[in-house]
Design a protein around this motif. Structure first.
Motif, short mmCIF file in Angstrom:
data_model
loop_
_atom_site.label_atom_id
_atom_site.label_comp_id
_atom_site.label_asym_id
_atom_site.label_seq_id
_atom_site.Cartn_x
_atom_site.Cartn_y
_atom_site.Cartn_z
N GLU A 251 0.82 -1.21 0.00
CA GLU A 251 0.00 0.00 0.00
C GLU A 251 0.86 1.27 0.00
N ARG A 265 -1.53 -4.74 7.90
CA ARG A 265 -1.96 -3.56 8.65
C ARG A 265 -3.11 -3.90 9.60
N GLN A 304 -8.82 -7.71 13.54
CA GLN A 304 -9.37 -6.64 12.73
C GLN A 304 -8.29 -6.11 11.78
N THR A 305 -8.58 -6.05 10.49
CA THR A 305 -7.62 -5.57 9.48
C THR A 305 -8.37 -5.10 8.24
N ASN A 306 -7.80 -4.13 7.60
CA ASN A 306 -8.37 -3.68 6.31
C ASN A 306 -7.67 -4.34 5.13
#
Length: 313
Positions: A251, A265, A304-306
């Motif tokens: 990214e 991330r 939790q991750t994008n």
């Protein structure tokens, strides 16, 4: 030229033949021509000189015969003028001189034959084979391979998204093959192959937990120096613990690479949880944070991750 012995009467000659003899005498007496044909009264002087030449040979020639010879010389009536170069004469000349030029022509022909052979076997024939191979690939091999990879995708998943992507890639690949665009057709085949391989793969994603290696890192994004991005350093392994390479997009710079280890991330809270867990005893109690099963295009995460990632840290 007619000759008589001294004192013998001159033989009677046809006037035309005698005139031709006069012309021949003038041609062969270069000094006579050079000296007597210059200046005024040249014909009279030449006539007298010719009369002396014939008298010395015992030949008596009438003045009108001498005049006819002089006039014929000036008009080039008895001169031989070779005919122009015709194809028959050229062929005859070439045949007559074949011994002189034949060996050079044969050597030149040999050079041409060798050059043609070298060009044929090193340039022409390989090009022809390459063109035939490309045509065969476009007409037969690529369409068959595209269809086979498409069917492999359909057989490997029931998810709508990858099946739709496979249909799109197949259509684009077949259109490229029909248009003769080898590069695009091959690219679609490769994309279908990669899609089928991703769907077929199965692996576990776990946090790297080895001495001397980081398990989590943070970065300051270039676009916002006041912020921090947090990442867990993870790796993909199969059920036997062997590394599995997966396609990852950075990214930070958009670079795509197949790697078995990358930075995933996560929110700051998840980063802090892992950091405190490792600081407590040097061991991460729950290292597994994701599972990719065969037939699925996505990884099931327990954190939790994008999905953002980096390739270096």
């Amino acid at each position: 030229m007619a000759e008589t012995r001294a004192g013998a009467p001159a033989p009677a000659l046809d006037e035309t033949m005698l005139a031709m003899d006069v012309v021949d005498t003038i041609r062969h007496a270069d000094r006579v021509v050079e000296r007597e044909l210059e200046g005024p009264g040249r014909q009279a002087r030449l006539r007298e000189r010719l009369r002396e030449i014939y008298a010395s040979q015992g030949i008596e020639v009438a003045d009108h015969v001498l005049d006819a010879g002089i006039t014929a010389l000036e008009q080039q009536r008895f001169a031989y003028t070779p005919k122009g170069e015709g194809w028959k004469r050229s062929v005859a000349t070439a045949w007559a001189t074949r011994a002189r030029w034949g060996r050079f022509a044969l050597a030149g022909f040999g050079v041409l034959v060798v050059a043609f052979g070298v060009y044929h076997f090193t340039v022409s024939a390989p090009r022809a084979r390459e063109a035939a191979a490309i045509a065969r690939e476009l007409e037969t091999e690529l369409p068959r391979a595209l269809r086979a990879e498409h069917d492999r995708v359909l057989a490997g998943t029931q998810e709508a998204a990858p099946r739709a992507e496979a249909a799109r890639l197949l259509a684009e690949g077949e259109a490229a093959a029909r248009a003769g665009n080898l590069t695009e057709a091959r690219a679609r085949r490769t994309a279908l192959n990669d899609l089928a391989a991703r769907l077929a793969s199965a692996y576990t994603v776990r946090i790297v937990n080895r001495p001397g290696e980081p398990s989590a890192v943070w970065r300051v994004p270039a676009a916002n120096p006041r912020a921090r991005n947090y990442y867990l350093v993870v790796e993909a392994v199969d059920r036997d613990g062997r590394p599995v390479e997966v396609p990852i997009i950075s990214e930070e710079d958009g670079r795509v690479a197949r790697v078995s280890r990358w930075g995933l991330r996560v929110p700051e809270a998840e980063f802090e949880r892992v950091r405190r867990d490792k600081l407590a005893d040097g061991i991460i109690d729950q290292p597994v944070i994701g599972q990719k099963v065969a037939g699925s295009s996505a990884t099931n995460w327990t954190v939790q991750t994008n999905g953002g990632a980096i390739l270096s840290w």
